[in-house]
Design an enzyme around this catalytic site. Structure first.
Site, short mmCIF file in Angstrom:
data_model
loop_
_atom_site.label_atom_id
_atom_site.label_comp_id
_atom_site.label_asym_id
_atom_site.label_seq_id
_atom_site.Cartn_x
_atom_site.Cartn_y
_atom_site.Cartn_z
N GLU A 153 0.82 -1.22 0.00
CA GLU A 153 0.00 0.00 0.00
C GLU A 153 0.85 1.27 0.00
O GLU A 153 1.48 1.60 1.02
CB GLU A 153 -0.89 0.00 1.25
N GLU A 247 -12.09 1.40 4.84
CA GLU A 247 -11.13 1.72 5.90
C GLU A 247 -11.30 3.21 6.18
O GLU A 247 -10.65 4.06 5.57
CB GLU A 247 -9.69 1.41 5.46
C1 LER Z 1 -3.42 1.28 6.18
O1 LER Z 1 -4.30 0.62 5.34
C2 LER Z 1 -3.42 2.72 5.95
O2 LER Z 1 -4.09 3.22 5.08
C3 LER Z 1 -2.59 3.52 6.81
O3 LER Z 1 -2.88 4.87 6.63
C4 LER Z 1 -2.77 3.13 8.24
O4 LER Z 1 -2.19 4.05 9.05
MN MN Z 2 -5.39 2.09 3.76
#
Ligand code: LER
Ligand code: MN
Length: 269
Positions: A153, A247
Site C-alpha cells: 500500500e 477503511e
Molecule cells: C493502512 O491501510 C493505511 O491506510 C494507513 O494509513 C494506516 O495508518
Molecule cells: Mn489504507
C-alpha cells in the site's frame, strides 16, 4: 466488486480509520446486518485469536475475510521493514510472514501499510527501498503458498516517504520483478497524492489488487468531496474484481458510516 468493512481489535488503534471496534462476534454481526459481503481484519498480531475461531465466525455470519492488516506490527510493536537495526528488520519480516500465514489460512491476503516504515537518519532512500524490495520478494513467495497475493500500500507523504503514488508503486514492482505483489489503492491517500484518482487507477491498472474505499476526509463516501463515479467507472474498465473495503473513521458513528458506505457502493451496482 465485493464490499468489505474494517474491524479492529487493536486498542492502540482505537482512534484509527476502522469502522467497528466492538468485540469480534458483535462486529461480525454489525457488518452482516449492514449488508457487507466480507470483513477486513486489523488484529494485534497473528496469535490474537485462533484460525478456527475466525473461521467459525466467518461461516456463522456468511462473511468472508477480505484481507488482514499488519499495521499493529508498527503501532503496537514498533516494527518496520526499513528499520536501521538488522534485528528489528528480521523481527518485522517474521511478523509479516506470520500474518501472511494467518490470513492465508483464511483465504485472505495480508496488507503492508505502515510497517514499510520511512527512510532518513542513517538510512538512505536507496537503502530503504532495497530492504523493502527484499522483504516484498519474501512476502510474495510466502503468500503464494496460500494462493493469495501480498498487498503493498502506497501511503500519503505524512505516513511514509518511500512510495506515495500508485504509479510509482507499479514501476517499483516491475523494476524489481516482484512476483505476487499487488497494490492497494487507498482513495484517501490518493486524494492527497494523486492529481487525478481515476487516471492513476488507469495507469496502475492490472497491479491493483485491493481498494480502501474512503472519501477525501477518510469518512464514508458521500461525507467528503471525492467524486466516486469516475473511480468506479475506471475500476470497472480495468476489470477490477477485488474489494471496495471501508477503511474509514466511524463518523458520525460506526453504524452510519457503514450504512453510508453500502449506500454509496449500491448506487453504482
Ligand atoms: C493502512 O491501510 C493505511 O491506510 C494507513 O494509513 C494506516 O495508518
Ligand atoms: Mn489504507
Amino acid at each position: 466488486m465485493r464490499t468489505a468493512i474494517t474491524i479492529s481489535q487493536v486498542p492502540e488503534a482505537a482512534a484509527g480509520p476502522f469502522v467497528f471496534h466492538a468485540p469480534l462476534a458483535e462486529s461480525f454481526t454489525l457488518a452482516k446486518e449492514t449488508g457487507f459481503d466480507d470483513v477486513e481484519l486489523f488484529f494485534p498480531g497473528p496469535d490474537h485469536i485462533s484460525i478456527e475461531k475466525v473461521k467459525a465466525l466467518s461461516e456463522t455470519h456468511g462473511l468472508g475475510i477480505a484481507a488482514v492488516g499488519t499495521g499493529a506490527g508498527m503501532v503496537k510493536h514498533g516494527l518496520s521493514l526499513t528499520d536501521p537495526s538488522l534485528d528489528k528488520r528480521v523481527e518485522a519480516i517474521d511478523f509479516i510472514e506470520r500474518m501472511i500465514s494467518f490470513g492465508g489460512q483464511l483465504g485472505a491476503p495480508a496488507i503492508l501499510g505502515s510497517m514499510q516504515g520511512k527512510w532518513g537518519g542513517d538510512v538512505s532512500r536507496d537503502q530503504a527501498l532495497e530492504w523493502l524490495s527484499e522483504a516484498l520478494l519474501i512476502a510474495g513467495r510466502t503468500a503464494s503458498k496460500y494462493n493469495v497475493p501480498f498487498i503493498y500500500e502506497p501511503l500519503n507523504r505524512y505516513e511514509t516517504n518511500l512510495i506515495n503514488r500508485l504509479e510509482d508503486g507499479a514501476k517499483y514492482i516491475e523494476a524489481h520483478s516482484l512476483e505476487n505483489i499487488v497494490l492497494l489503492a487507498d482513495l484517501f491517500h490518493m486524494n492527497i497524492e494523486e492529481a487525478n484518482l481515476a487516471a492513476s487507477i488507469r495507469a496502475a491498472g492490472k497491479h491493483i489488487g485491493h481498494v480502501h474505499y474512503a472519501d477525501s476526509n477518510r469518512q464514508a463516501f458521500g461525507f467528503g468531496h471525492t467524486d466516486p463515479a469516475p473511480i468506479i467507472a475506471e475500476l470497472k474498465e480495468t476489470n477490477y474484481t477485488g474489494h471496495l473495503s471501508a477503511e474509514i473513521f466511524p463518523l458520525p458513528d460506526a453504524k452510519t458510516a457503514a450504512e453510508q458506505t453500502i449506500k454509496s457502493i449500491r448506487s453504482f451496482q
